[in-house]
Design a protein around this motif. Sequence first.
Motif, PDB file in Angstrom:
ATOM      1  N   ASP A  36       0.808  -1.223   0.000  1.00 40.32           N
ATOM      2  CA  ASP A  36       0.000   0.000   0.000  1.00 40.32           C
ATOM      3  C   ASP A  36       0.844   1.277   0.000  1.00 40.32           C
ATOM      4  O   ASP A  36       0.310   2.370  -0.129  1.00 40.32           O
ATOM      5  N   ALA A  37       2.160   1.139   0.104  1.00 39.43           N
ATOM      6  CA  ALA A  37       3.047   2.305   0.051  1.00 39.43           C
ATOM      7  C   ALA A  37       3.561   2.552  -1.369  1.00 39.43           C
ATOM      8  O   ALA A  37       4.295   3.504  -1.606  1.00 39.43           O
ATOM      9  N   VAL A  38       3.168   1.688  -2.304  1.00 42.52           N
ATOM     10  CA  VAL A  38       3.658   1.777  -3.680  1.00 42.52           C
ATOM     11  C   VAL A  38       2.491   2.081  -4.621  1.00 42.52           C
ATOM     12  O   VAL A  38       1.465   1.414  -4.584  1.00 42.52           O
ATOM     13  N   ALA A  39       2.664   3.094  -5.445  1.00 44.57           N
ATOM     14  CA  ALA A  39       1.665   3.430  -6.450  1.00 44.57           C
ATOM     15  C   ALA A  39       2.355   3.493  -7.812  1.00 44.57           C
ATOM     16  O   ALA A  39       3.530   3.845  -7.910  1.00 44.57           O
ATOM     17  N   THR A  40       1.605   3.127  -8.843  1.00 44.50           N
ATOM     18  CA  THR A  40       2.112   3.235 -10.203  1.00 44.50           C
ATOM     19  C   THR A  40       1.115   4.024 -11.036  1.00 44.50           C
ATOM     20  O   THR A  40      -0.095   3.903 -10.858  1.00 44.50           O
ATOM     21  N   CYS A  41       1.632   4.860 -11.904  1.00 46.51           N
ATOM     22  CA  CYS A  41       0.802   5.649 -12.820  1.00 46.51           C
ATOM     23  C   CYS A  41       1.407   5.550 -14.208  1.00 46.51           C
ATOM     24  O   CYS A  41       2.626   5.536 -14.357  1.00 46.51           O
ATOM     25  N   LYS A  42       0.543   5.524 -15.216  1.00 45.71           N
ATOM     26  CA  LYS A  42       1.004   5.537 -16.603  1.00 45.71           C
ATOM     27  C   LYS A  42       0.730   6.917 -17.191  1.00 45.71           C
ATOM     28  O   LYS A  42      -0.347   7.479 -17.005  1.00 45.71           O
ATOM     29  N   THR A  43       1.711   7.445 -17.891  1.00 48.74           N
ATOM     30  CA  THR A  43       1.506   8.732 -18.555  1.00 48.74           C
ATOM     31  C   THR A  43       0.580   8.543 -19.752  1.00 48.74           C
ATOM     32  O   THR A  43       0.557   7.483 -20.379  1.00 48.74           O
ATOM     33  N   GLU A  44      -0.166   9.601 -20.049  1.00 50.83           N
ATOM     34  CA  GLU A  44      -1.134   9.541 -21.140  1.00 50.83           C
ATOM     35  C   GLU A  44      -0.872  10.579 -22.229  1.00 50.83           C
ATOM     36  O   GLU A  44      -1.445  10.478 -23.307  1.00 50.83           O
ATOM     37  N   TYR A  45      -0.024  11.569 -21.941  1.00 49.02           N
ATOM     38  CA  TYR A  45       0.242  12.627 -22.911  1.00 49.02           C
ATOM     39  C   TYR A  45       1.540  13.326 -22.518  1.00 49.02           C
ATOM     40  O   TYR A  45       2.051  13.134 -21.402  1.00 49.02           O
ATOM     41  N   ALA A  46       2.073  14.112 -23.422  1.00 41.66           N
ATOM     42  CA  ALA A  46       3.306  14.861 -23.151  1.00 41.66           C
ATOM     43  C   ALA A  46       3.078  15.793 -21.960  1.00 41.66           C
ATOM     44  O   ALA A  46       2.064  16.489 -21.897  1.00 41.66           O
ATOM     45  N   GLY A  47       3.971  15.771 -21.014  1.00 43.99           N
ATOM     46  CA  GLY A  47       3.866  16.615 -19.841  1.00 43.99           C
ATOM     47  C   GLY A  47       3.074  15.992 -18.699  1.00 43.99           C
ATOM     48  O   GLY A  47       2.991  16.560 -17.611  1.00 43.99           O
TER      49      GLY A  47
END
Length: 77
Positions: A36-47
Amino acid sequence: MRYLFILNPAAGKQDCTVQLIPQLQQAAVRAGIPVDAVATCKTEYAGHAKALARAAAEEAAKAGEQLHILSLIHISE
């Protein structure tokens, strides 16, 4: 302490995030970091990585938590 991994699915020849996310979570567990201390996010656009990092840093600051932000790319051959 919290960890945020920002992944760019457009890096390299193919999107490796499907395989990479579980690998990151397993590595965190092996390192003794609670899931629960780890999160992942994927980028969707420049910036987008910058916006994700800024929002996570602001949230962590408000909560008084330490946050490590790691941005990963995978370049396949």
